[in-house]
Design a protein around this motif. Sequence first.
Motif, PDB file in Angstrom:
ATOM      1  N   PHE A  39       0.842  -1.197   0.000  1.00 29.09           N
ATOM      2  CA  PHE A  39       0.000   0.000   0.000  1.00 29.09           C
ATOM      3  C   PHE A  39       0.880   1.251   0.000  1.00 29.09           C
ATOM      4  CE2 PHE A  39      -2.240   3.460   2.070  1.00 29.09           C
ATOM      5  CZ  PHE A  39      -3.458   3.464   1.429  1.00 29.09           C
ATOM      6  N   ASP A  40       1.891   1.247   0.839  1.00 32.11           N
ATOM      7  CA  ASP A  40       2.804   2.390   0.912  1.00 32.11           C
ATOM      8  C   ASP A  40       3.497   2.607  -0.428  1.00 32.11           C
ATOM      9  OD1 ASP A  40       4.184   4.504   2.261  1.00 32.11           O
ATOM     10  OD2 ASP A  40       5.908   3.190   2.526  1.00 32.11           O
ATOM     11  N   GLY A  41       3.979   1.525  -1.026  1.00 27.77           N
ATOM     12  CA  GLY A  41       4.711   1.637  -2.279  1.00 27.77           C
ATOM     13  C   GLY A  41       3.863   2.080  -3.455  1.00 27.77           C
ATOM     14  N   ILE A  42       2.621   1.620  -3.506  1.00 30.41           N
ATOM     15  CA  ILE A  42       1.769   1.945  -4.649  1.00 30.41           C
ATOM     16  C   ILE A  42       0.945   3.210  -4.395  1.00 30.41           C
ATOM     17  CG2 ILE A  42      -0.174   1.149  -6.048  1.00 30.41           C
ATOM     18  CD1 ILE A  42       0.960  -1.715  -5.695  1.00 30.41           C
ATOM     19  N   VAL A  43       0.220   3.228  -3.293  1.00 27.08           N
ATOM     20  CA  VAL A  43      -0.701   4.340  -3.043  1.00 27.08           C
ATOM     21  C   VAL A  43       0.038   5.586  -2.546  1.00 27.08           C
ATOM     22  CG1 VAL A  43      -2.719   5.102  -1.706  1.00 27.08           C
ATOM     23  CG2 VAL A  43      -2.630   2.766  -2.634  1.00 27.08           C
ATOM     24  N   HIS A  81       5.488  10.889  -0.858  1.00 29.98           N
ATOM     25  CA  HIS A  81       6.942  10.795  -0.768  1.00 29.98           C
ATOM     26  C   HIS A  81       7.409   9.653  -1.665  1.00 29.98           C
ATOM     27  CE1 HIS A  81       5.706   7.854   2.392  1.00 29.98           C
ATOM     28  NE2 HIS A  81       6.751   7.185   1.946  1.00 29.98           N
ATOM     29  N   GLN A  82       8.702   9.572  -1.864  1.00 31.09           N
ATOM     30  CA  GLN A  82       9.304   8.469  -2.615  1.00 31.09           C
ATOM     31  C   GLN A  82      10.101   7.615  -1.634  1.00 31.09           C
ATOM     32  OE1 GLN A  82       8.522   7.871  -5.758  1.00 31.09           O
ATOM     33  NE2 GLN A  82       7.310   9.741  -5.765  1.00 31.09           N
ATOM     34  N   VAL A  83      10.511   6.438  -2.081  1.00 31.89           N
ATOM     35  CA  VAL A  83      11.340   5.596  -1.218  1.00 31.89           C
ATOM     36  C   VAL A  83      12.614   6.366  -0.864  1.00 31.89           C
ATOM     37  CG1 VAL A  83      12.677   3.463  -1.046  1.00 31.89           C
ATOM     38  CG2 VAL A  83      10.474   3.462  -2.218  1.00 31.89           C
ATOM     39  N   ARG A  84      13.243   6.882  -1.885  1.00 39.27           N
ATOM     40  CA  ARG A  84      14.476   7.638  -1.708  1.00 39.27           C
ATOM     41  C   ARG A  84      14.587   8.608  -2.877  1.00 39.27           C
ATOM     42  NH1 ARG A  84      20.616   5.360  -0.929  1.00 39.27           N
ATOM     43  NH2 ARG A  84      21.403   7.295  -0.061  1.00 39.27           N
ATOM     44  N   ASP A  89      18.430   9.700  -8.614  1.00 34.58           N
ATOM     45  CA  ASP A  89      18.138   9.808 -10.042  1.00 34.58           C
ATOM     46  C   ASP A  89      17.406   8.579 -10.577  1.00 34.58           C
ATOM     47  OD1 ASP A  89      19.213  12.333 -10.251  1.00 34.58           O
ATOM     48  OD2 ASP A  89      21.216  11.600 -10.772  1.00 34.58           O
ATOM     49  N   ASN A  90      17.857   7.377 -10.211  1.00 37.67           N
ATOM     50  CA  ASN A  90      17.232   6.155 -10.701  1.00 37.67           C
ATOM     51  C   ASN A  90      16.389   5.536  -9.587  1.00 37.67           C
ATOM     52  OD1 ASN A  90      16.445   3.851 -11.976  1.00 37.67           O
ATOM     53  ND2 ASN A  90      18.506   3.034 -12.282  1.00 37.67           N
ATOM     54  N   LEU A  91      15.132   5.914  -9.555  1.00 39.43           N
ATOM     55  CA  LEU A  91      14.211   5.476  -8.510  1.00 39.43           C
ATOM     56  C   LEU A  91      13.655   4.076  -8.762  1.00 39.43           C
ATOM     57  CD1 LEU A  91      12.816   6.455  -5.933  1.00 39.43           C
ATOM     58  CD2 LEU A  91      11.077   7.506  -7.370  1.00 39.43           C
ATOM     59  N   LEU A 120      11.049  -1.007  -7.201  1.00 38.85           N
ATOM     60  CA  LEU A 120      10.908  -2.450  -7.414  1.00 38.85           C
ATOM     61  C   LEU A 120      11.237  -3.233  -6.151  1.00 38.85           C
ATOM     62  CD1 LEU A 120      12.395  -2.860 -11.011  1.00 38.85           C
ATOM     63  CD2 LEU A 120       9.981  -2.974 -10.320  1.00 38.85           C
ATOM     64  N   GLY A 121      12.305  -2.870  -5.487  1.00 43.87           N
ATOM     65  CA  GLY A 121      12.682  -3.556  -4.246  1.00 43.87           C
ATOM     66  C   GLY A 121      11.640  -3.373  -3.153  1.00 43.87           C
ATOM     67  N   TRP A 122      11.144  -2.146  -3.022  1.00 43.88           N
ATOM     68  CA  TRP A 122      10.135  -1.836  -1.999  1.00 43.88           C
ATOM     69  C   TRP A 122       8.862  -2.653  -2.228  1.00 43.88           C
ATOM     70  CZ3 TRP A 122      11.126   1.483   1.996  1.00 43.88           C
ATOM     71  CH2 TRP A 122      10.047   1.858   2.789  1.00 43.88           C
ATOM     72  N   ASN A 123       8.351  -2.610  -3.459  1.00 45.61           N
ATOM     73  CA  ASN A 123       7.105  -3.309  -3.763  1.00 45.61           C
ATOM     74  C   ASN A 123       7.290  -4.822  -3.813  1.00 45.61           C
ATOM     75  OD1 ASN A 123       5.592  -0.933  -3.847  1.00 45.61           O
ATOM     76  ND2 ASN A 123       6.101  -0.594  -5.991  1.00 45.61           N
ATOM     77  N   ALA A 124       8.437  -5.287  -4.279  1.00 44.00           N
ATOM     78  CA  ALA A 124       8.696  -6.731  -4.313  1.00 44.00           C
ATOM     79  C   ALA A 124       8.750  -7.306  -2.901  1.00 44.00           C
ATOM     80  CB  ALA A 124       9.994  -7.021  -5.057  1.00 44.00           C
ATOM     81  N   SER A 125       9.335  -6.554  -1.966  1.00 44.79           N
ATOM     82  CA  SER A 125       9.381  -7.051  -0.590  1.00 44.79           C
ATOM     83  C   SER A 125       7.974  -7.146  -0.006  1.00 44.79           C
ATOM     84  CB  SER A 125      10.285  -6.170   0.282  1.00 44.79           C
ATOM     85  OG  SER A 125       9.741  -4.872   0.426  1.00 44.79           O
ATOM     86  N   GLY A 126       7.125  -6.178  -0.304  1.00 47.41           N
ATOM     87  CA  GLY A 126       5.740  -6.239   0.159  1.00 47.41           C
ATOM     88  C   GLY A 126       4.983  -7.396  -0.465  1.00 47.41           C
ATOM     89  N   LEU A 127       5.176  -7.599  -1.759  1.00 46.35           N
ATOM     90  CA  LEU A 127       4.516  -8.694  -2.458  1.00 46.35           C
ATOM     91  C   LEU A 127       4.983 -10.048  -1.919  1.00 46.35           C
ATOM     92  CD1 LEU A 127       2.529  -9.470  -4.683  1.00 46.35           C
ATOM     93  CD2 LEU A 127       4.427  -9.358  -6.300  1.00 46.35           C
ATOM     94  N   LEU A 128       6.275 -10.178  -1.655  1.00 41.97           N
ATOM     95  CA  LEU A 128       6.802 -11.427  -1.104  1.00 41.97           C
ATOM     96  C   LEU A 128       6.186 -11.727   0.261  1.00 41.97           C
ATOM     97  CD1 LEU A 128       8.793 -13.792  -1.307  1.00 41.97           C
ATOM     98  CD2 LEU A 128      10.517 -12.300  -0.251  1.00 41.97           C
TER      99      LEU A 128
END
Length: 155
Positions: free
Chosen positions: A101-105, A113-116, A119-121, A126-134
């Motif tokens: 939810f945090d990563g998408i919404v 806000h963004q994860v960080r 320049d290359n977000l 991908l890491g943030w959302n993949a960890s949530g999905l896992l």
Amino acid sequence: MKESVGQKKSQLTLLATILLGLGSMAAIDEIIFHQLLGWHHFVDVNSSALALASDGLLHTLELILLIGGGVLLLHLYEQKLYAKGYQSAGFLLGMGGFQLFDGIVTHKILGLHQVRYVDNLLLYDLGWNASGLLLLLIGFGLLRRAKRGLAASAS
């Protein structure tokens, strides 16, 4: 009757542990990414006072979730309504649900806000959302296993 009591126990245990999972992941996000690493605030704005206040609101929500889930879980233990086998599933579903939810919404749809801020977000997203999905996938797998156990004990 036994099946409905078992379903009630499992639903209440899931609710309590999902709340604990949500609160725990919110705490991990706030402590690690907001405070220790300083990657972002809950609402990134030009005012550091407002950004800090938004982190305080996230912390308040996190505490409400942790206390609510903990109180409910203690009540379930006391009333012998705790469903063993559902706690890990609920906890991981809560953690994964918060993360995704945090990563998408929060990050993408609302743009709070963004994860960080780099320049290359893409890799961070991908890491943030993949960890949530896992976490969600493992939680759903554990939930399926727990439901099979409940069905087997009811027959």
